[in-house]
Design a protein around this motif. Structure first.
Motif, mmCIF file in Angstrom:
data_model
loop_
_atom_site.group_PDB
_atom_site.id
_atom_site.type_symbol
_atom_site.label_atom_id
_atom_site.label_comp_id
_atom_site.label_asym_id
_atom_site.label_seq_id
_atom_site.Cartn_x
_atom_site.Cartn_y
_atom_site.Cartn_z
ATOM 1 N N MET A 14 88.195 -0.613 2.603
ATOM 2 C CA MET A 14 86.949 -0.113 3.190
ATOM 3 C C MET A 14 86.962 1.418 3.260
ATOM 4 O O MET A 14 88.004 2.066 3.184
ATOM 5 C CB MET A 14 86.765 -0.684 4.599
ATOM 6 C CG MET A 14 87.776 -0.186 5.610
ATOM 7 S SD MET A 14 87.549 -0.961 7.225
ATOM 8 C CE MET A 14 88.749 -0.044 8.214
ATOM 9 N N ARG A 15 85.758 1.990 3.419
ATOM 10 C CA ARG A 15 85.586 3.435 3.571
ATOM 11 C C ARG A 15 85.024 3.739 4.957
ATOM 12 O O ARG A 15 84.303 2.905 5.530
ATOM 13 C CB ARG A 15 84.610 3.953 2.508
ATOM 14 C CG ARG A 15 85.111 3.832 1.096
ATOM 15 C CD ARG A 15 84.012 4.209 0.101
ATOM 16 N NE ARG A 15 83.011 3.141 -0.046
ATOM 17 C CZ ARG A 15 81.762 3.235 0.309
ATOM 18 N NH1 ARG A 15 81.297 4.348 0.888
ATOM 19 N NH2 ARG A 15 80.909 2.240 0.109
ATOM 20 N N ARG A 56 79.089 -4.158 6.239
ATOM 21 C CA ARG A 56 79.751 -3.549 7.395
ATOM 22 C C ARG A 56 81.062 -4.286 7.692
ATOM 23 O O ARG A 56 81.148 -5.519 7.545
ATOM 24 C CB ARG A 56 78.832 -3.588 8.618
ATOM 25 C CG ARG A 56 77.664 -2.616 8.499
ATOM 26 C CD ARG A 56 76.575 -2.892 9.512
ATOM 27 N NE ARG A 56 76.981 -2.615 10.886
ATOM 28 C CZ ARG A 56 76.802 -1.448 11.504
ATOM 29 N NH1 ARG A 56 76.257 -0.430 10.847
ATOM 30 N NH2 ARG A 56 77.151 -1.280 12.771
ATOM 31 N N VAL A 85 75.969 -1.727 0.953
ATOM 32 C CA VAL A 85 77.237 -1.818 1.667
ATOM 33 C C VAL A 85 77.237 -3.007 2.621
ATOM 34 O O VAL A 85 76.188 -3.458 3.091
ATOM 35 C CB VAL A 85 77.523 -0.525 2.468
ATOM 36 C CG1 VAL A 85 77.635 0.669 1.540
ATOM 37 C CG2 VAL A 85 76.475 -0.299 3.545
ATOM 38 N N VAL A 93 82.780 0.536 5.879
ATOM 39 C CA VAL A 93 81.873 -0.148 4.972
ATOM 40 C C VAL A 93 82.598 -0.421 3.661
ATOM 41 O O VAL A 93 83.582 0.243 3.314
ATOM 42 C CB VAL A 93 80.604 0.695 4.695
ATOM 43 C CG1 VAL A 93 79.778 0.842 5.967
ATOM 44 C CG2 VAL A 93 80.965 2.060 4.110
ATOM 45 N N VAL A 94 82.104 -1.415 2.951
ATOM 46 C CA VAL A 94 82.672 -1.767 1.661
ATOM 47 C C VAL A 94 81.540 -2.203 0.750
ATOM 48 O O VAL A 94 80.556 -2.810 1.207
ATOM 49 C CB VAL A 94 83.737 -2.880 1.814
ATOM 50 C CG1 VAL A 94 83.135 -4.168 2.345
ATOM 51 C CG2 VAL A 94 84.471 -3.130 0.520
ATOM 52 N N ASP A 95 81.626 -1.856 -0.542
ATOM 53 C CA ASP A 95 80.599 -2.291 -1.485
ATOM 54 C C ASP A 95 81.250 -2.896 -2.718
ATOM 55 O O ASP A 95 82.480 -3.051 -2.770
ATOM 56 C CB ASP A 95 79.667 -1.133 -1.848
ATOM 57 C CG ASP A 95 80.385 0.030 -2.514
ATOM 58 O OD1 ASP A 95 81.509 -0.170 -3.033
ATOM 59 O OD2 ASP A 95 79.827 1.145 -2.525
ATOM 60 N N ASP A 143 84.188 -1.038 -4.385
ATOM 61 C CA ASP A 143 85.471 -1.130 -3.683
ATOM 62 C C ASP A 143 86.187 -2.427 -4.032
ATOM 63 O O ASP A 143 87.415 -2.451 -4.208
ATOM 64 C CB ASP A 143 85.244 -1.055 -2.170
ATOM 65 C CG ASP A 143 84.586 0.252 -1.752
ATOM 66 O OD1 ASP A 143 85.036 1.305 -2.218
ATOM 67 O OD2 ASP A 143 83.617 0.207 -0.963
ATOM 68 N N GLU A 167 74.977 3.227 9.420
ATOM 69 C CA GLU A 167 75.069 2.862 8.006
ATOM 70 C C GLU A 167 75.221 1.344 7.856
ATOM 71 O O GLU A 167 76.054 0.715 8.500
ATOM 72 C CB GLU A 167 76.256 3.554 7.332
ATOM 73 C CG GLU A 167 76.296 3.287 5.824
ATOM 74 C CD GLU A 167 77.412 4.042 5.105
ATOM 75 O OE1 GLU A 167 77.458 3.972 3.875
ATOM 76 O OE2 GLU A 167 78.219 4.704 5.796
ATOM 77 N N GLY A 168 74.407 0.770 7.002
ATOM 78 C CA GLY A 168 74.487 -0.659 6.734
ATOM 79 C C GLY A 168 73.925 -1.548 7.818
ATOM 80 O O GLY A 168 74.165 -2.763 7.797
ATOM 81 N N PRO A 181 82.441 4.909 7.634
ATOM 82 C CA PRO A 181 80.977 4.979 7.541
ATOM 83 C C PRO A 181 80.493 6.425 7.615
ATOM 84 O O PRO A 181 81.104 7.275 8.266
ATOM 85 C CB PRO A 181 80.510 4.177 8.750
ATOM 86 C CG PRO A 181 81.640 4.257 9.732
ATOM 87 C CD PRO A 181 82.895 4.312 8.908
ATOM 88 N N VAL A 222 80.243 -9.591 -0.647
ATOM 89 C CA VAL A 222 80.012 -8.184 -1.009
ATOM 90 C C VAL A 222 79.260 -8.069 -2.327
ATOM 91 O O VAL A 222 78.296 -7.291 -2.458
ATOM 92 C CB VAL A 222 81.351 -7.423 -1.077
ATOM 93 C CG1 VAL A 222 81.122 -5.987 -1.538
ATOM 94 C CG2 VAL A 222 82.041 -7.433 0.286
#
Length: 345
Positions: free
Chosen positions: A282-283, A318, A316, A329-331, A334, A290-291, A285, A310
């Motif tokens: 994950m990154r 959460r 993204v 967040v992850v998309d 990722d 966000e998201g 936020p 995902v």
């Protein structure tokens, strides 16, 4: 004493050789195995090992042949006498006990399952399972009832009256599991119990251990040289080399953040999407909002299991921690980064 650990190990040493205890605390104790043996003839089996195992945890000890893992598990119940250090099992100090007290702890507090099943060939399955209870002095009726319950638990109903040589290797190891569970121990210890089994049977027995752990919730210490087995079974993994601890951590941490090149090489061929969790991909936020409205997944979700959610979502997803706090967040990029890295490896 009170304890939050099912097993507490502190400063445990095993040095093979005469008057080995005199080496502890000297410069010679810091020598490599090879150098110490060349200088004095002593061999270090386990060097200054400390760790805790939580109640209900599956704690896996792994390493290559000669790493000290089997010596370690035998030290935990003094099947081999430690040179120095202490072991507390369920709050009881084993290292200071006399033989009679230690024998009672072995009978009532801990059970061991070995690679070689150790079944009594002249006794039927139900009598093998109840043997430890018989040694304790429990009556025949009570131990038969308990043995039958454990036979049912491990899936051997109908084989109570068989002798061990009438069973397959996997079934014999199930008898060993039932026997270990029959005494209702605080801790179960496994010393490479499935390494002699065929791969398919071994996989079935690994699933059986996972199922039994979910059903009975026992604390387990599991010794293996097989990384896949360690990753499948362990809540945490201790990796040993030359009698020392190299790293302790949950499977995803071992894979994502290896302590050194030894561990890195050890885990190089692992399918990371099967082990890594969203915590590692994950990154942070960009903002607290966000998201918002997007799907939410726990950071403990394994990447492979998160992939469908995902990849199906446009944008993204959460990620939240154990307290349901928004942490990242992850998309799809990722997720695919992990999968593509596996394919390129």
């Amino acid at each position: 004493m009170t304890t939050d650990s099912a097993l507490k190990v502190r400063g445990l040493w095993k040095i093979f050789g005469p008057k080995a205890e005199r080496l502890i605390g000297t410069p010679d104790a810091a020598l490599s195995r090879k150098d110490l043996q060349a200088k004095s003839g002593h061999v270090i089996g386990v060097r200054d090992v400390s760790f805790d195992v939580a109640p209900g945890e599956v704690f896996v000890v792994m390493g290559l042949s000669g790493s000290g893992k089997s010596t370690l598990v035998r030290l935990l119940t003094r099947l081999i006498e430690p040179t120095a250090g202490s072991v507390h099992l369920d709050g009881i100090d084993l290292t200071g006990m006399d033989e009679n007290a230690l024998r009672e702890v072995r009978r009532r507090k801990v059970s061991m399952v070995f690679q070689h099943f150790g079944l009594l060939p002249h006794r039927k399955v139900i009598d093998n399972v109840g043997f430890g209870l018989e040694v304790r002095g429990e009556g025949k009726t009570a131990r038969r009832v308990r043995a039958q319950d454990m036979i049912d638990l491990v899936g051997l109903s109908g084989y109570e009256q068989n002798f061990p040589d009438q069973l397959s290797g996997g079934m014999q190891q199930r008898v060993g599991l039932a026997r270990a569970l029959a005494g209702d121990p605080a801790v179960l210890m496994f010393d490479e119990p499935f390494s002699a089994l065929d791969p398919l049977i071994r996989r079935d027995m690994q699933k059986e251990v996972i199922r039994l752990h979910h059903e009975v919730g026992k604390t387990m210490v599991f010794i293996t040289h097989d990384l896949d087995e360690a990753l499948k079974l362990g809540d945490r993994i201790l990796i040993m080399r030359d009698g020392e601890i190299v790293q302790i951590g949950p499977p995803d941490e071992i894979i994502a953040a290896p302590a050194d090149d030894y561990v890195k090489d050890f885990v190089a061929d692992v399918n990371k999407s099967h082990v890594l969790t969203l915590r590692w991909v994950m990154r942070p936020p960009d903002s607290p909002d966000e998201g918002v409205g997007a799907p939410t997944l726990p950071q403990s979700t394994i990447v492979r299991e998160a992939a469908r959610t995902v990849l199906a979502h446009q944008g993204v997803v959460r990620v939240v921690d154990a307290d349901d706090k928004f942490v990242g967040v992850v998309d799809d990029e990722d997720i695919l980064r992990v999968v593509v890295a596996e394919q390129d490896a």
